[in-house]
Write an enzyme that holds these catalytic residues in place. Structure first.
Site, PDB file in Angstrom:
ATOM      1  N   ASP A  52       0.836  -1.204   0.000  1.00 62.91           N
ATOM      2  CA  ASP A  52       0.000   0.000   0.000  1.00 62.91           C
ATOM      3  C   ASP A  52       0.870   1.253   0.000  1.00 62.91           C
ATOM      4  O   ASP A  52       0.608   2.206  -0.745  1.00 62.91           O
ATOM      5  CB  ASP A  52      -0.920  -0.028   1.227  1.00 62.91           C
ATOM      6  CG  ASP A  52      -1.765   1.220   1.356  1.00 62.91           C
ATOM      7  OD1 ASP A  52      -2.765   1.352   0.635  1.00 62.91           O
ATOM      8  OD2 ASP A  52      -1.423   2.091   2.184  1.00 62.91           O
ATOM      9  N   GLU A 124      -2.100  -5.384  -3.497  1.00 63.78           N
ATOM     10  CA  GLU A 124      -1.150  -4.601  -2.699  1.00 63.78           C
ATOM     11  C   GLU A 124      -0.081  -5.501  -2.093  1.00 63.78           C
ATOM     12  O   GLU A 124       1.095  -5.117  -2.015  1.00 63.78           O
ATOM     13  CB  GLU A 124      -1.889  -3.833  -1.608  1.00 63.78           C
ATOM     14  CG  GLU A 124      -2.763  -2.712  -2.152  1.00 63.78           C
ATOM     15  CD  GLU A 124      -3.443  -1.917  -1.065  1.00 63.78           C
ATOM     16  OE1 GLU A 124      -3.669  -0.715  -1.267  1.00 63.78           O
ATOM     17  OE2 GLU A 124      -3.760  -2.500   0.007  1.00 63.78           O
TER      18      GLU A 124
END
Length: 235
Positions: A52, A124
């Protein structure tokens, strides 16, 4: 997952991992790790956290360089559209993560390999795995290939808005609105948590939403808040 499947995923991603167990961890949902502790493979939440941050850095840098005339607010809106769960969910199918994601039996039977939060989180986590195993340049190269046409300036302007972005833009039309999100409740075991998020506008709780990730819960809460505000305007 056998070695051949992992090699197939490496080919799709375009990387030969120095430590294949990192990639295996990236596609391991908490429910699978909970059911198979004997494998000793960590689930993907930590890699998701790392990915992320790497993704946000790449997108921020790319937008900053591509749109020198845009304000901070406009850049933030564009970034939100690129990294939202809906966008990552779409990208997950591009690299066939729905076929490679390792899920617990219950989660798989419940359609977990098609669930937005699972696939968005896995994207992610894979980005985090590429960064951790191959470095920042490899991660940026992977993200560039993953997004492909989406990164063209003419396409960026056409990106759909997620509920959180739409709500933020709506409230910005009126001055002095302060919007924030808060996780109100966490339920369930570590591998199958359900989160309840609240949309708070000017210190007043407007709506709540539930989801299998904090992001999903916040998006659901924003969606309900938008519906509520729309109904109020129609009255």
């Amino acid at each position: 997952m056998d070695k051949e499947n992992l090699i197939s995923l490496e080919k799709i991603l375009g990387f030969n991992f120095n430590n294949p167990s990192i990639l295996l961890s990236a596609i391991t949902h908490p429910s699978y790790a909970f059911e198979h502790p004997e494998e000793g493979i960590e689930h993907n939440e930590r890699l998701e956290f790392l990915g992320d941050a790497v993704l946000e850095l790449f997108i921020s840098d790319y937008l900053f360089r591509t749109f020198p005339q845009k304000s901070e607010g406009d850049l933030t809106k564009l970034r939100s559209r690129l990294v939202c769960a809906e966008s990552l969910y779409e990208l997950a199918f591009k690299i066939n993560l729905d076929k490679f994601l390792r899920l617990g039996k219950g989660e798989f039977k419940a359609g977990g390999n098609q669930r937005m939060s699972n696939l968005a989180n896995a994207v992610e986590a894979v980005i985090g795995a590429v960064y951790f195993d191959c470095g920042i340049e490899a991660a940026f190269s992977f993200i560039t290939r993953l997004y492909g046409e989406k990164l063209k300036p003419e396409n960026l302007e056409q990106l759909p808005k997620d509920e959180k972005t739409t709500l933020q833009e709506l409230l910005q039309k009126e001055k002095n609105n302060v919007l924030r999100y808060e996780i109100l409740l966490e339920e369930g075991p570590p591998h199958q948590k359900i989160f309840t998020a609240g949309v708070i506008i000017n210190d007043k709780l407007i709506a709540t939403g539930r989801g299998k990730s904090k992001k999903e819960a916040e998006q659901e809460a924003a969606k309900k808040a938008l519906e509520l505000l729309k109904n109020e305007k129609e009255v």
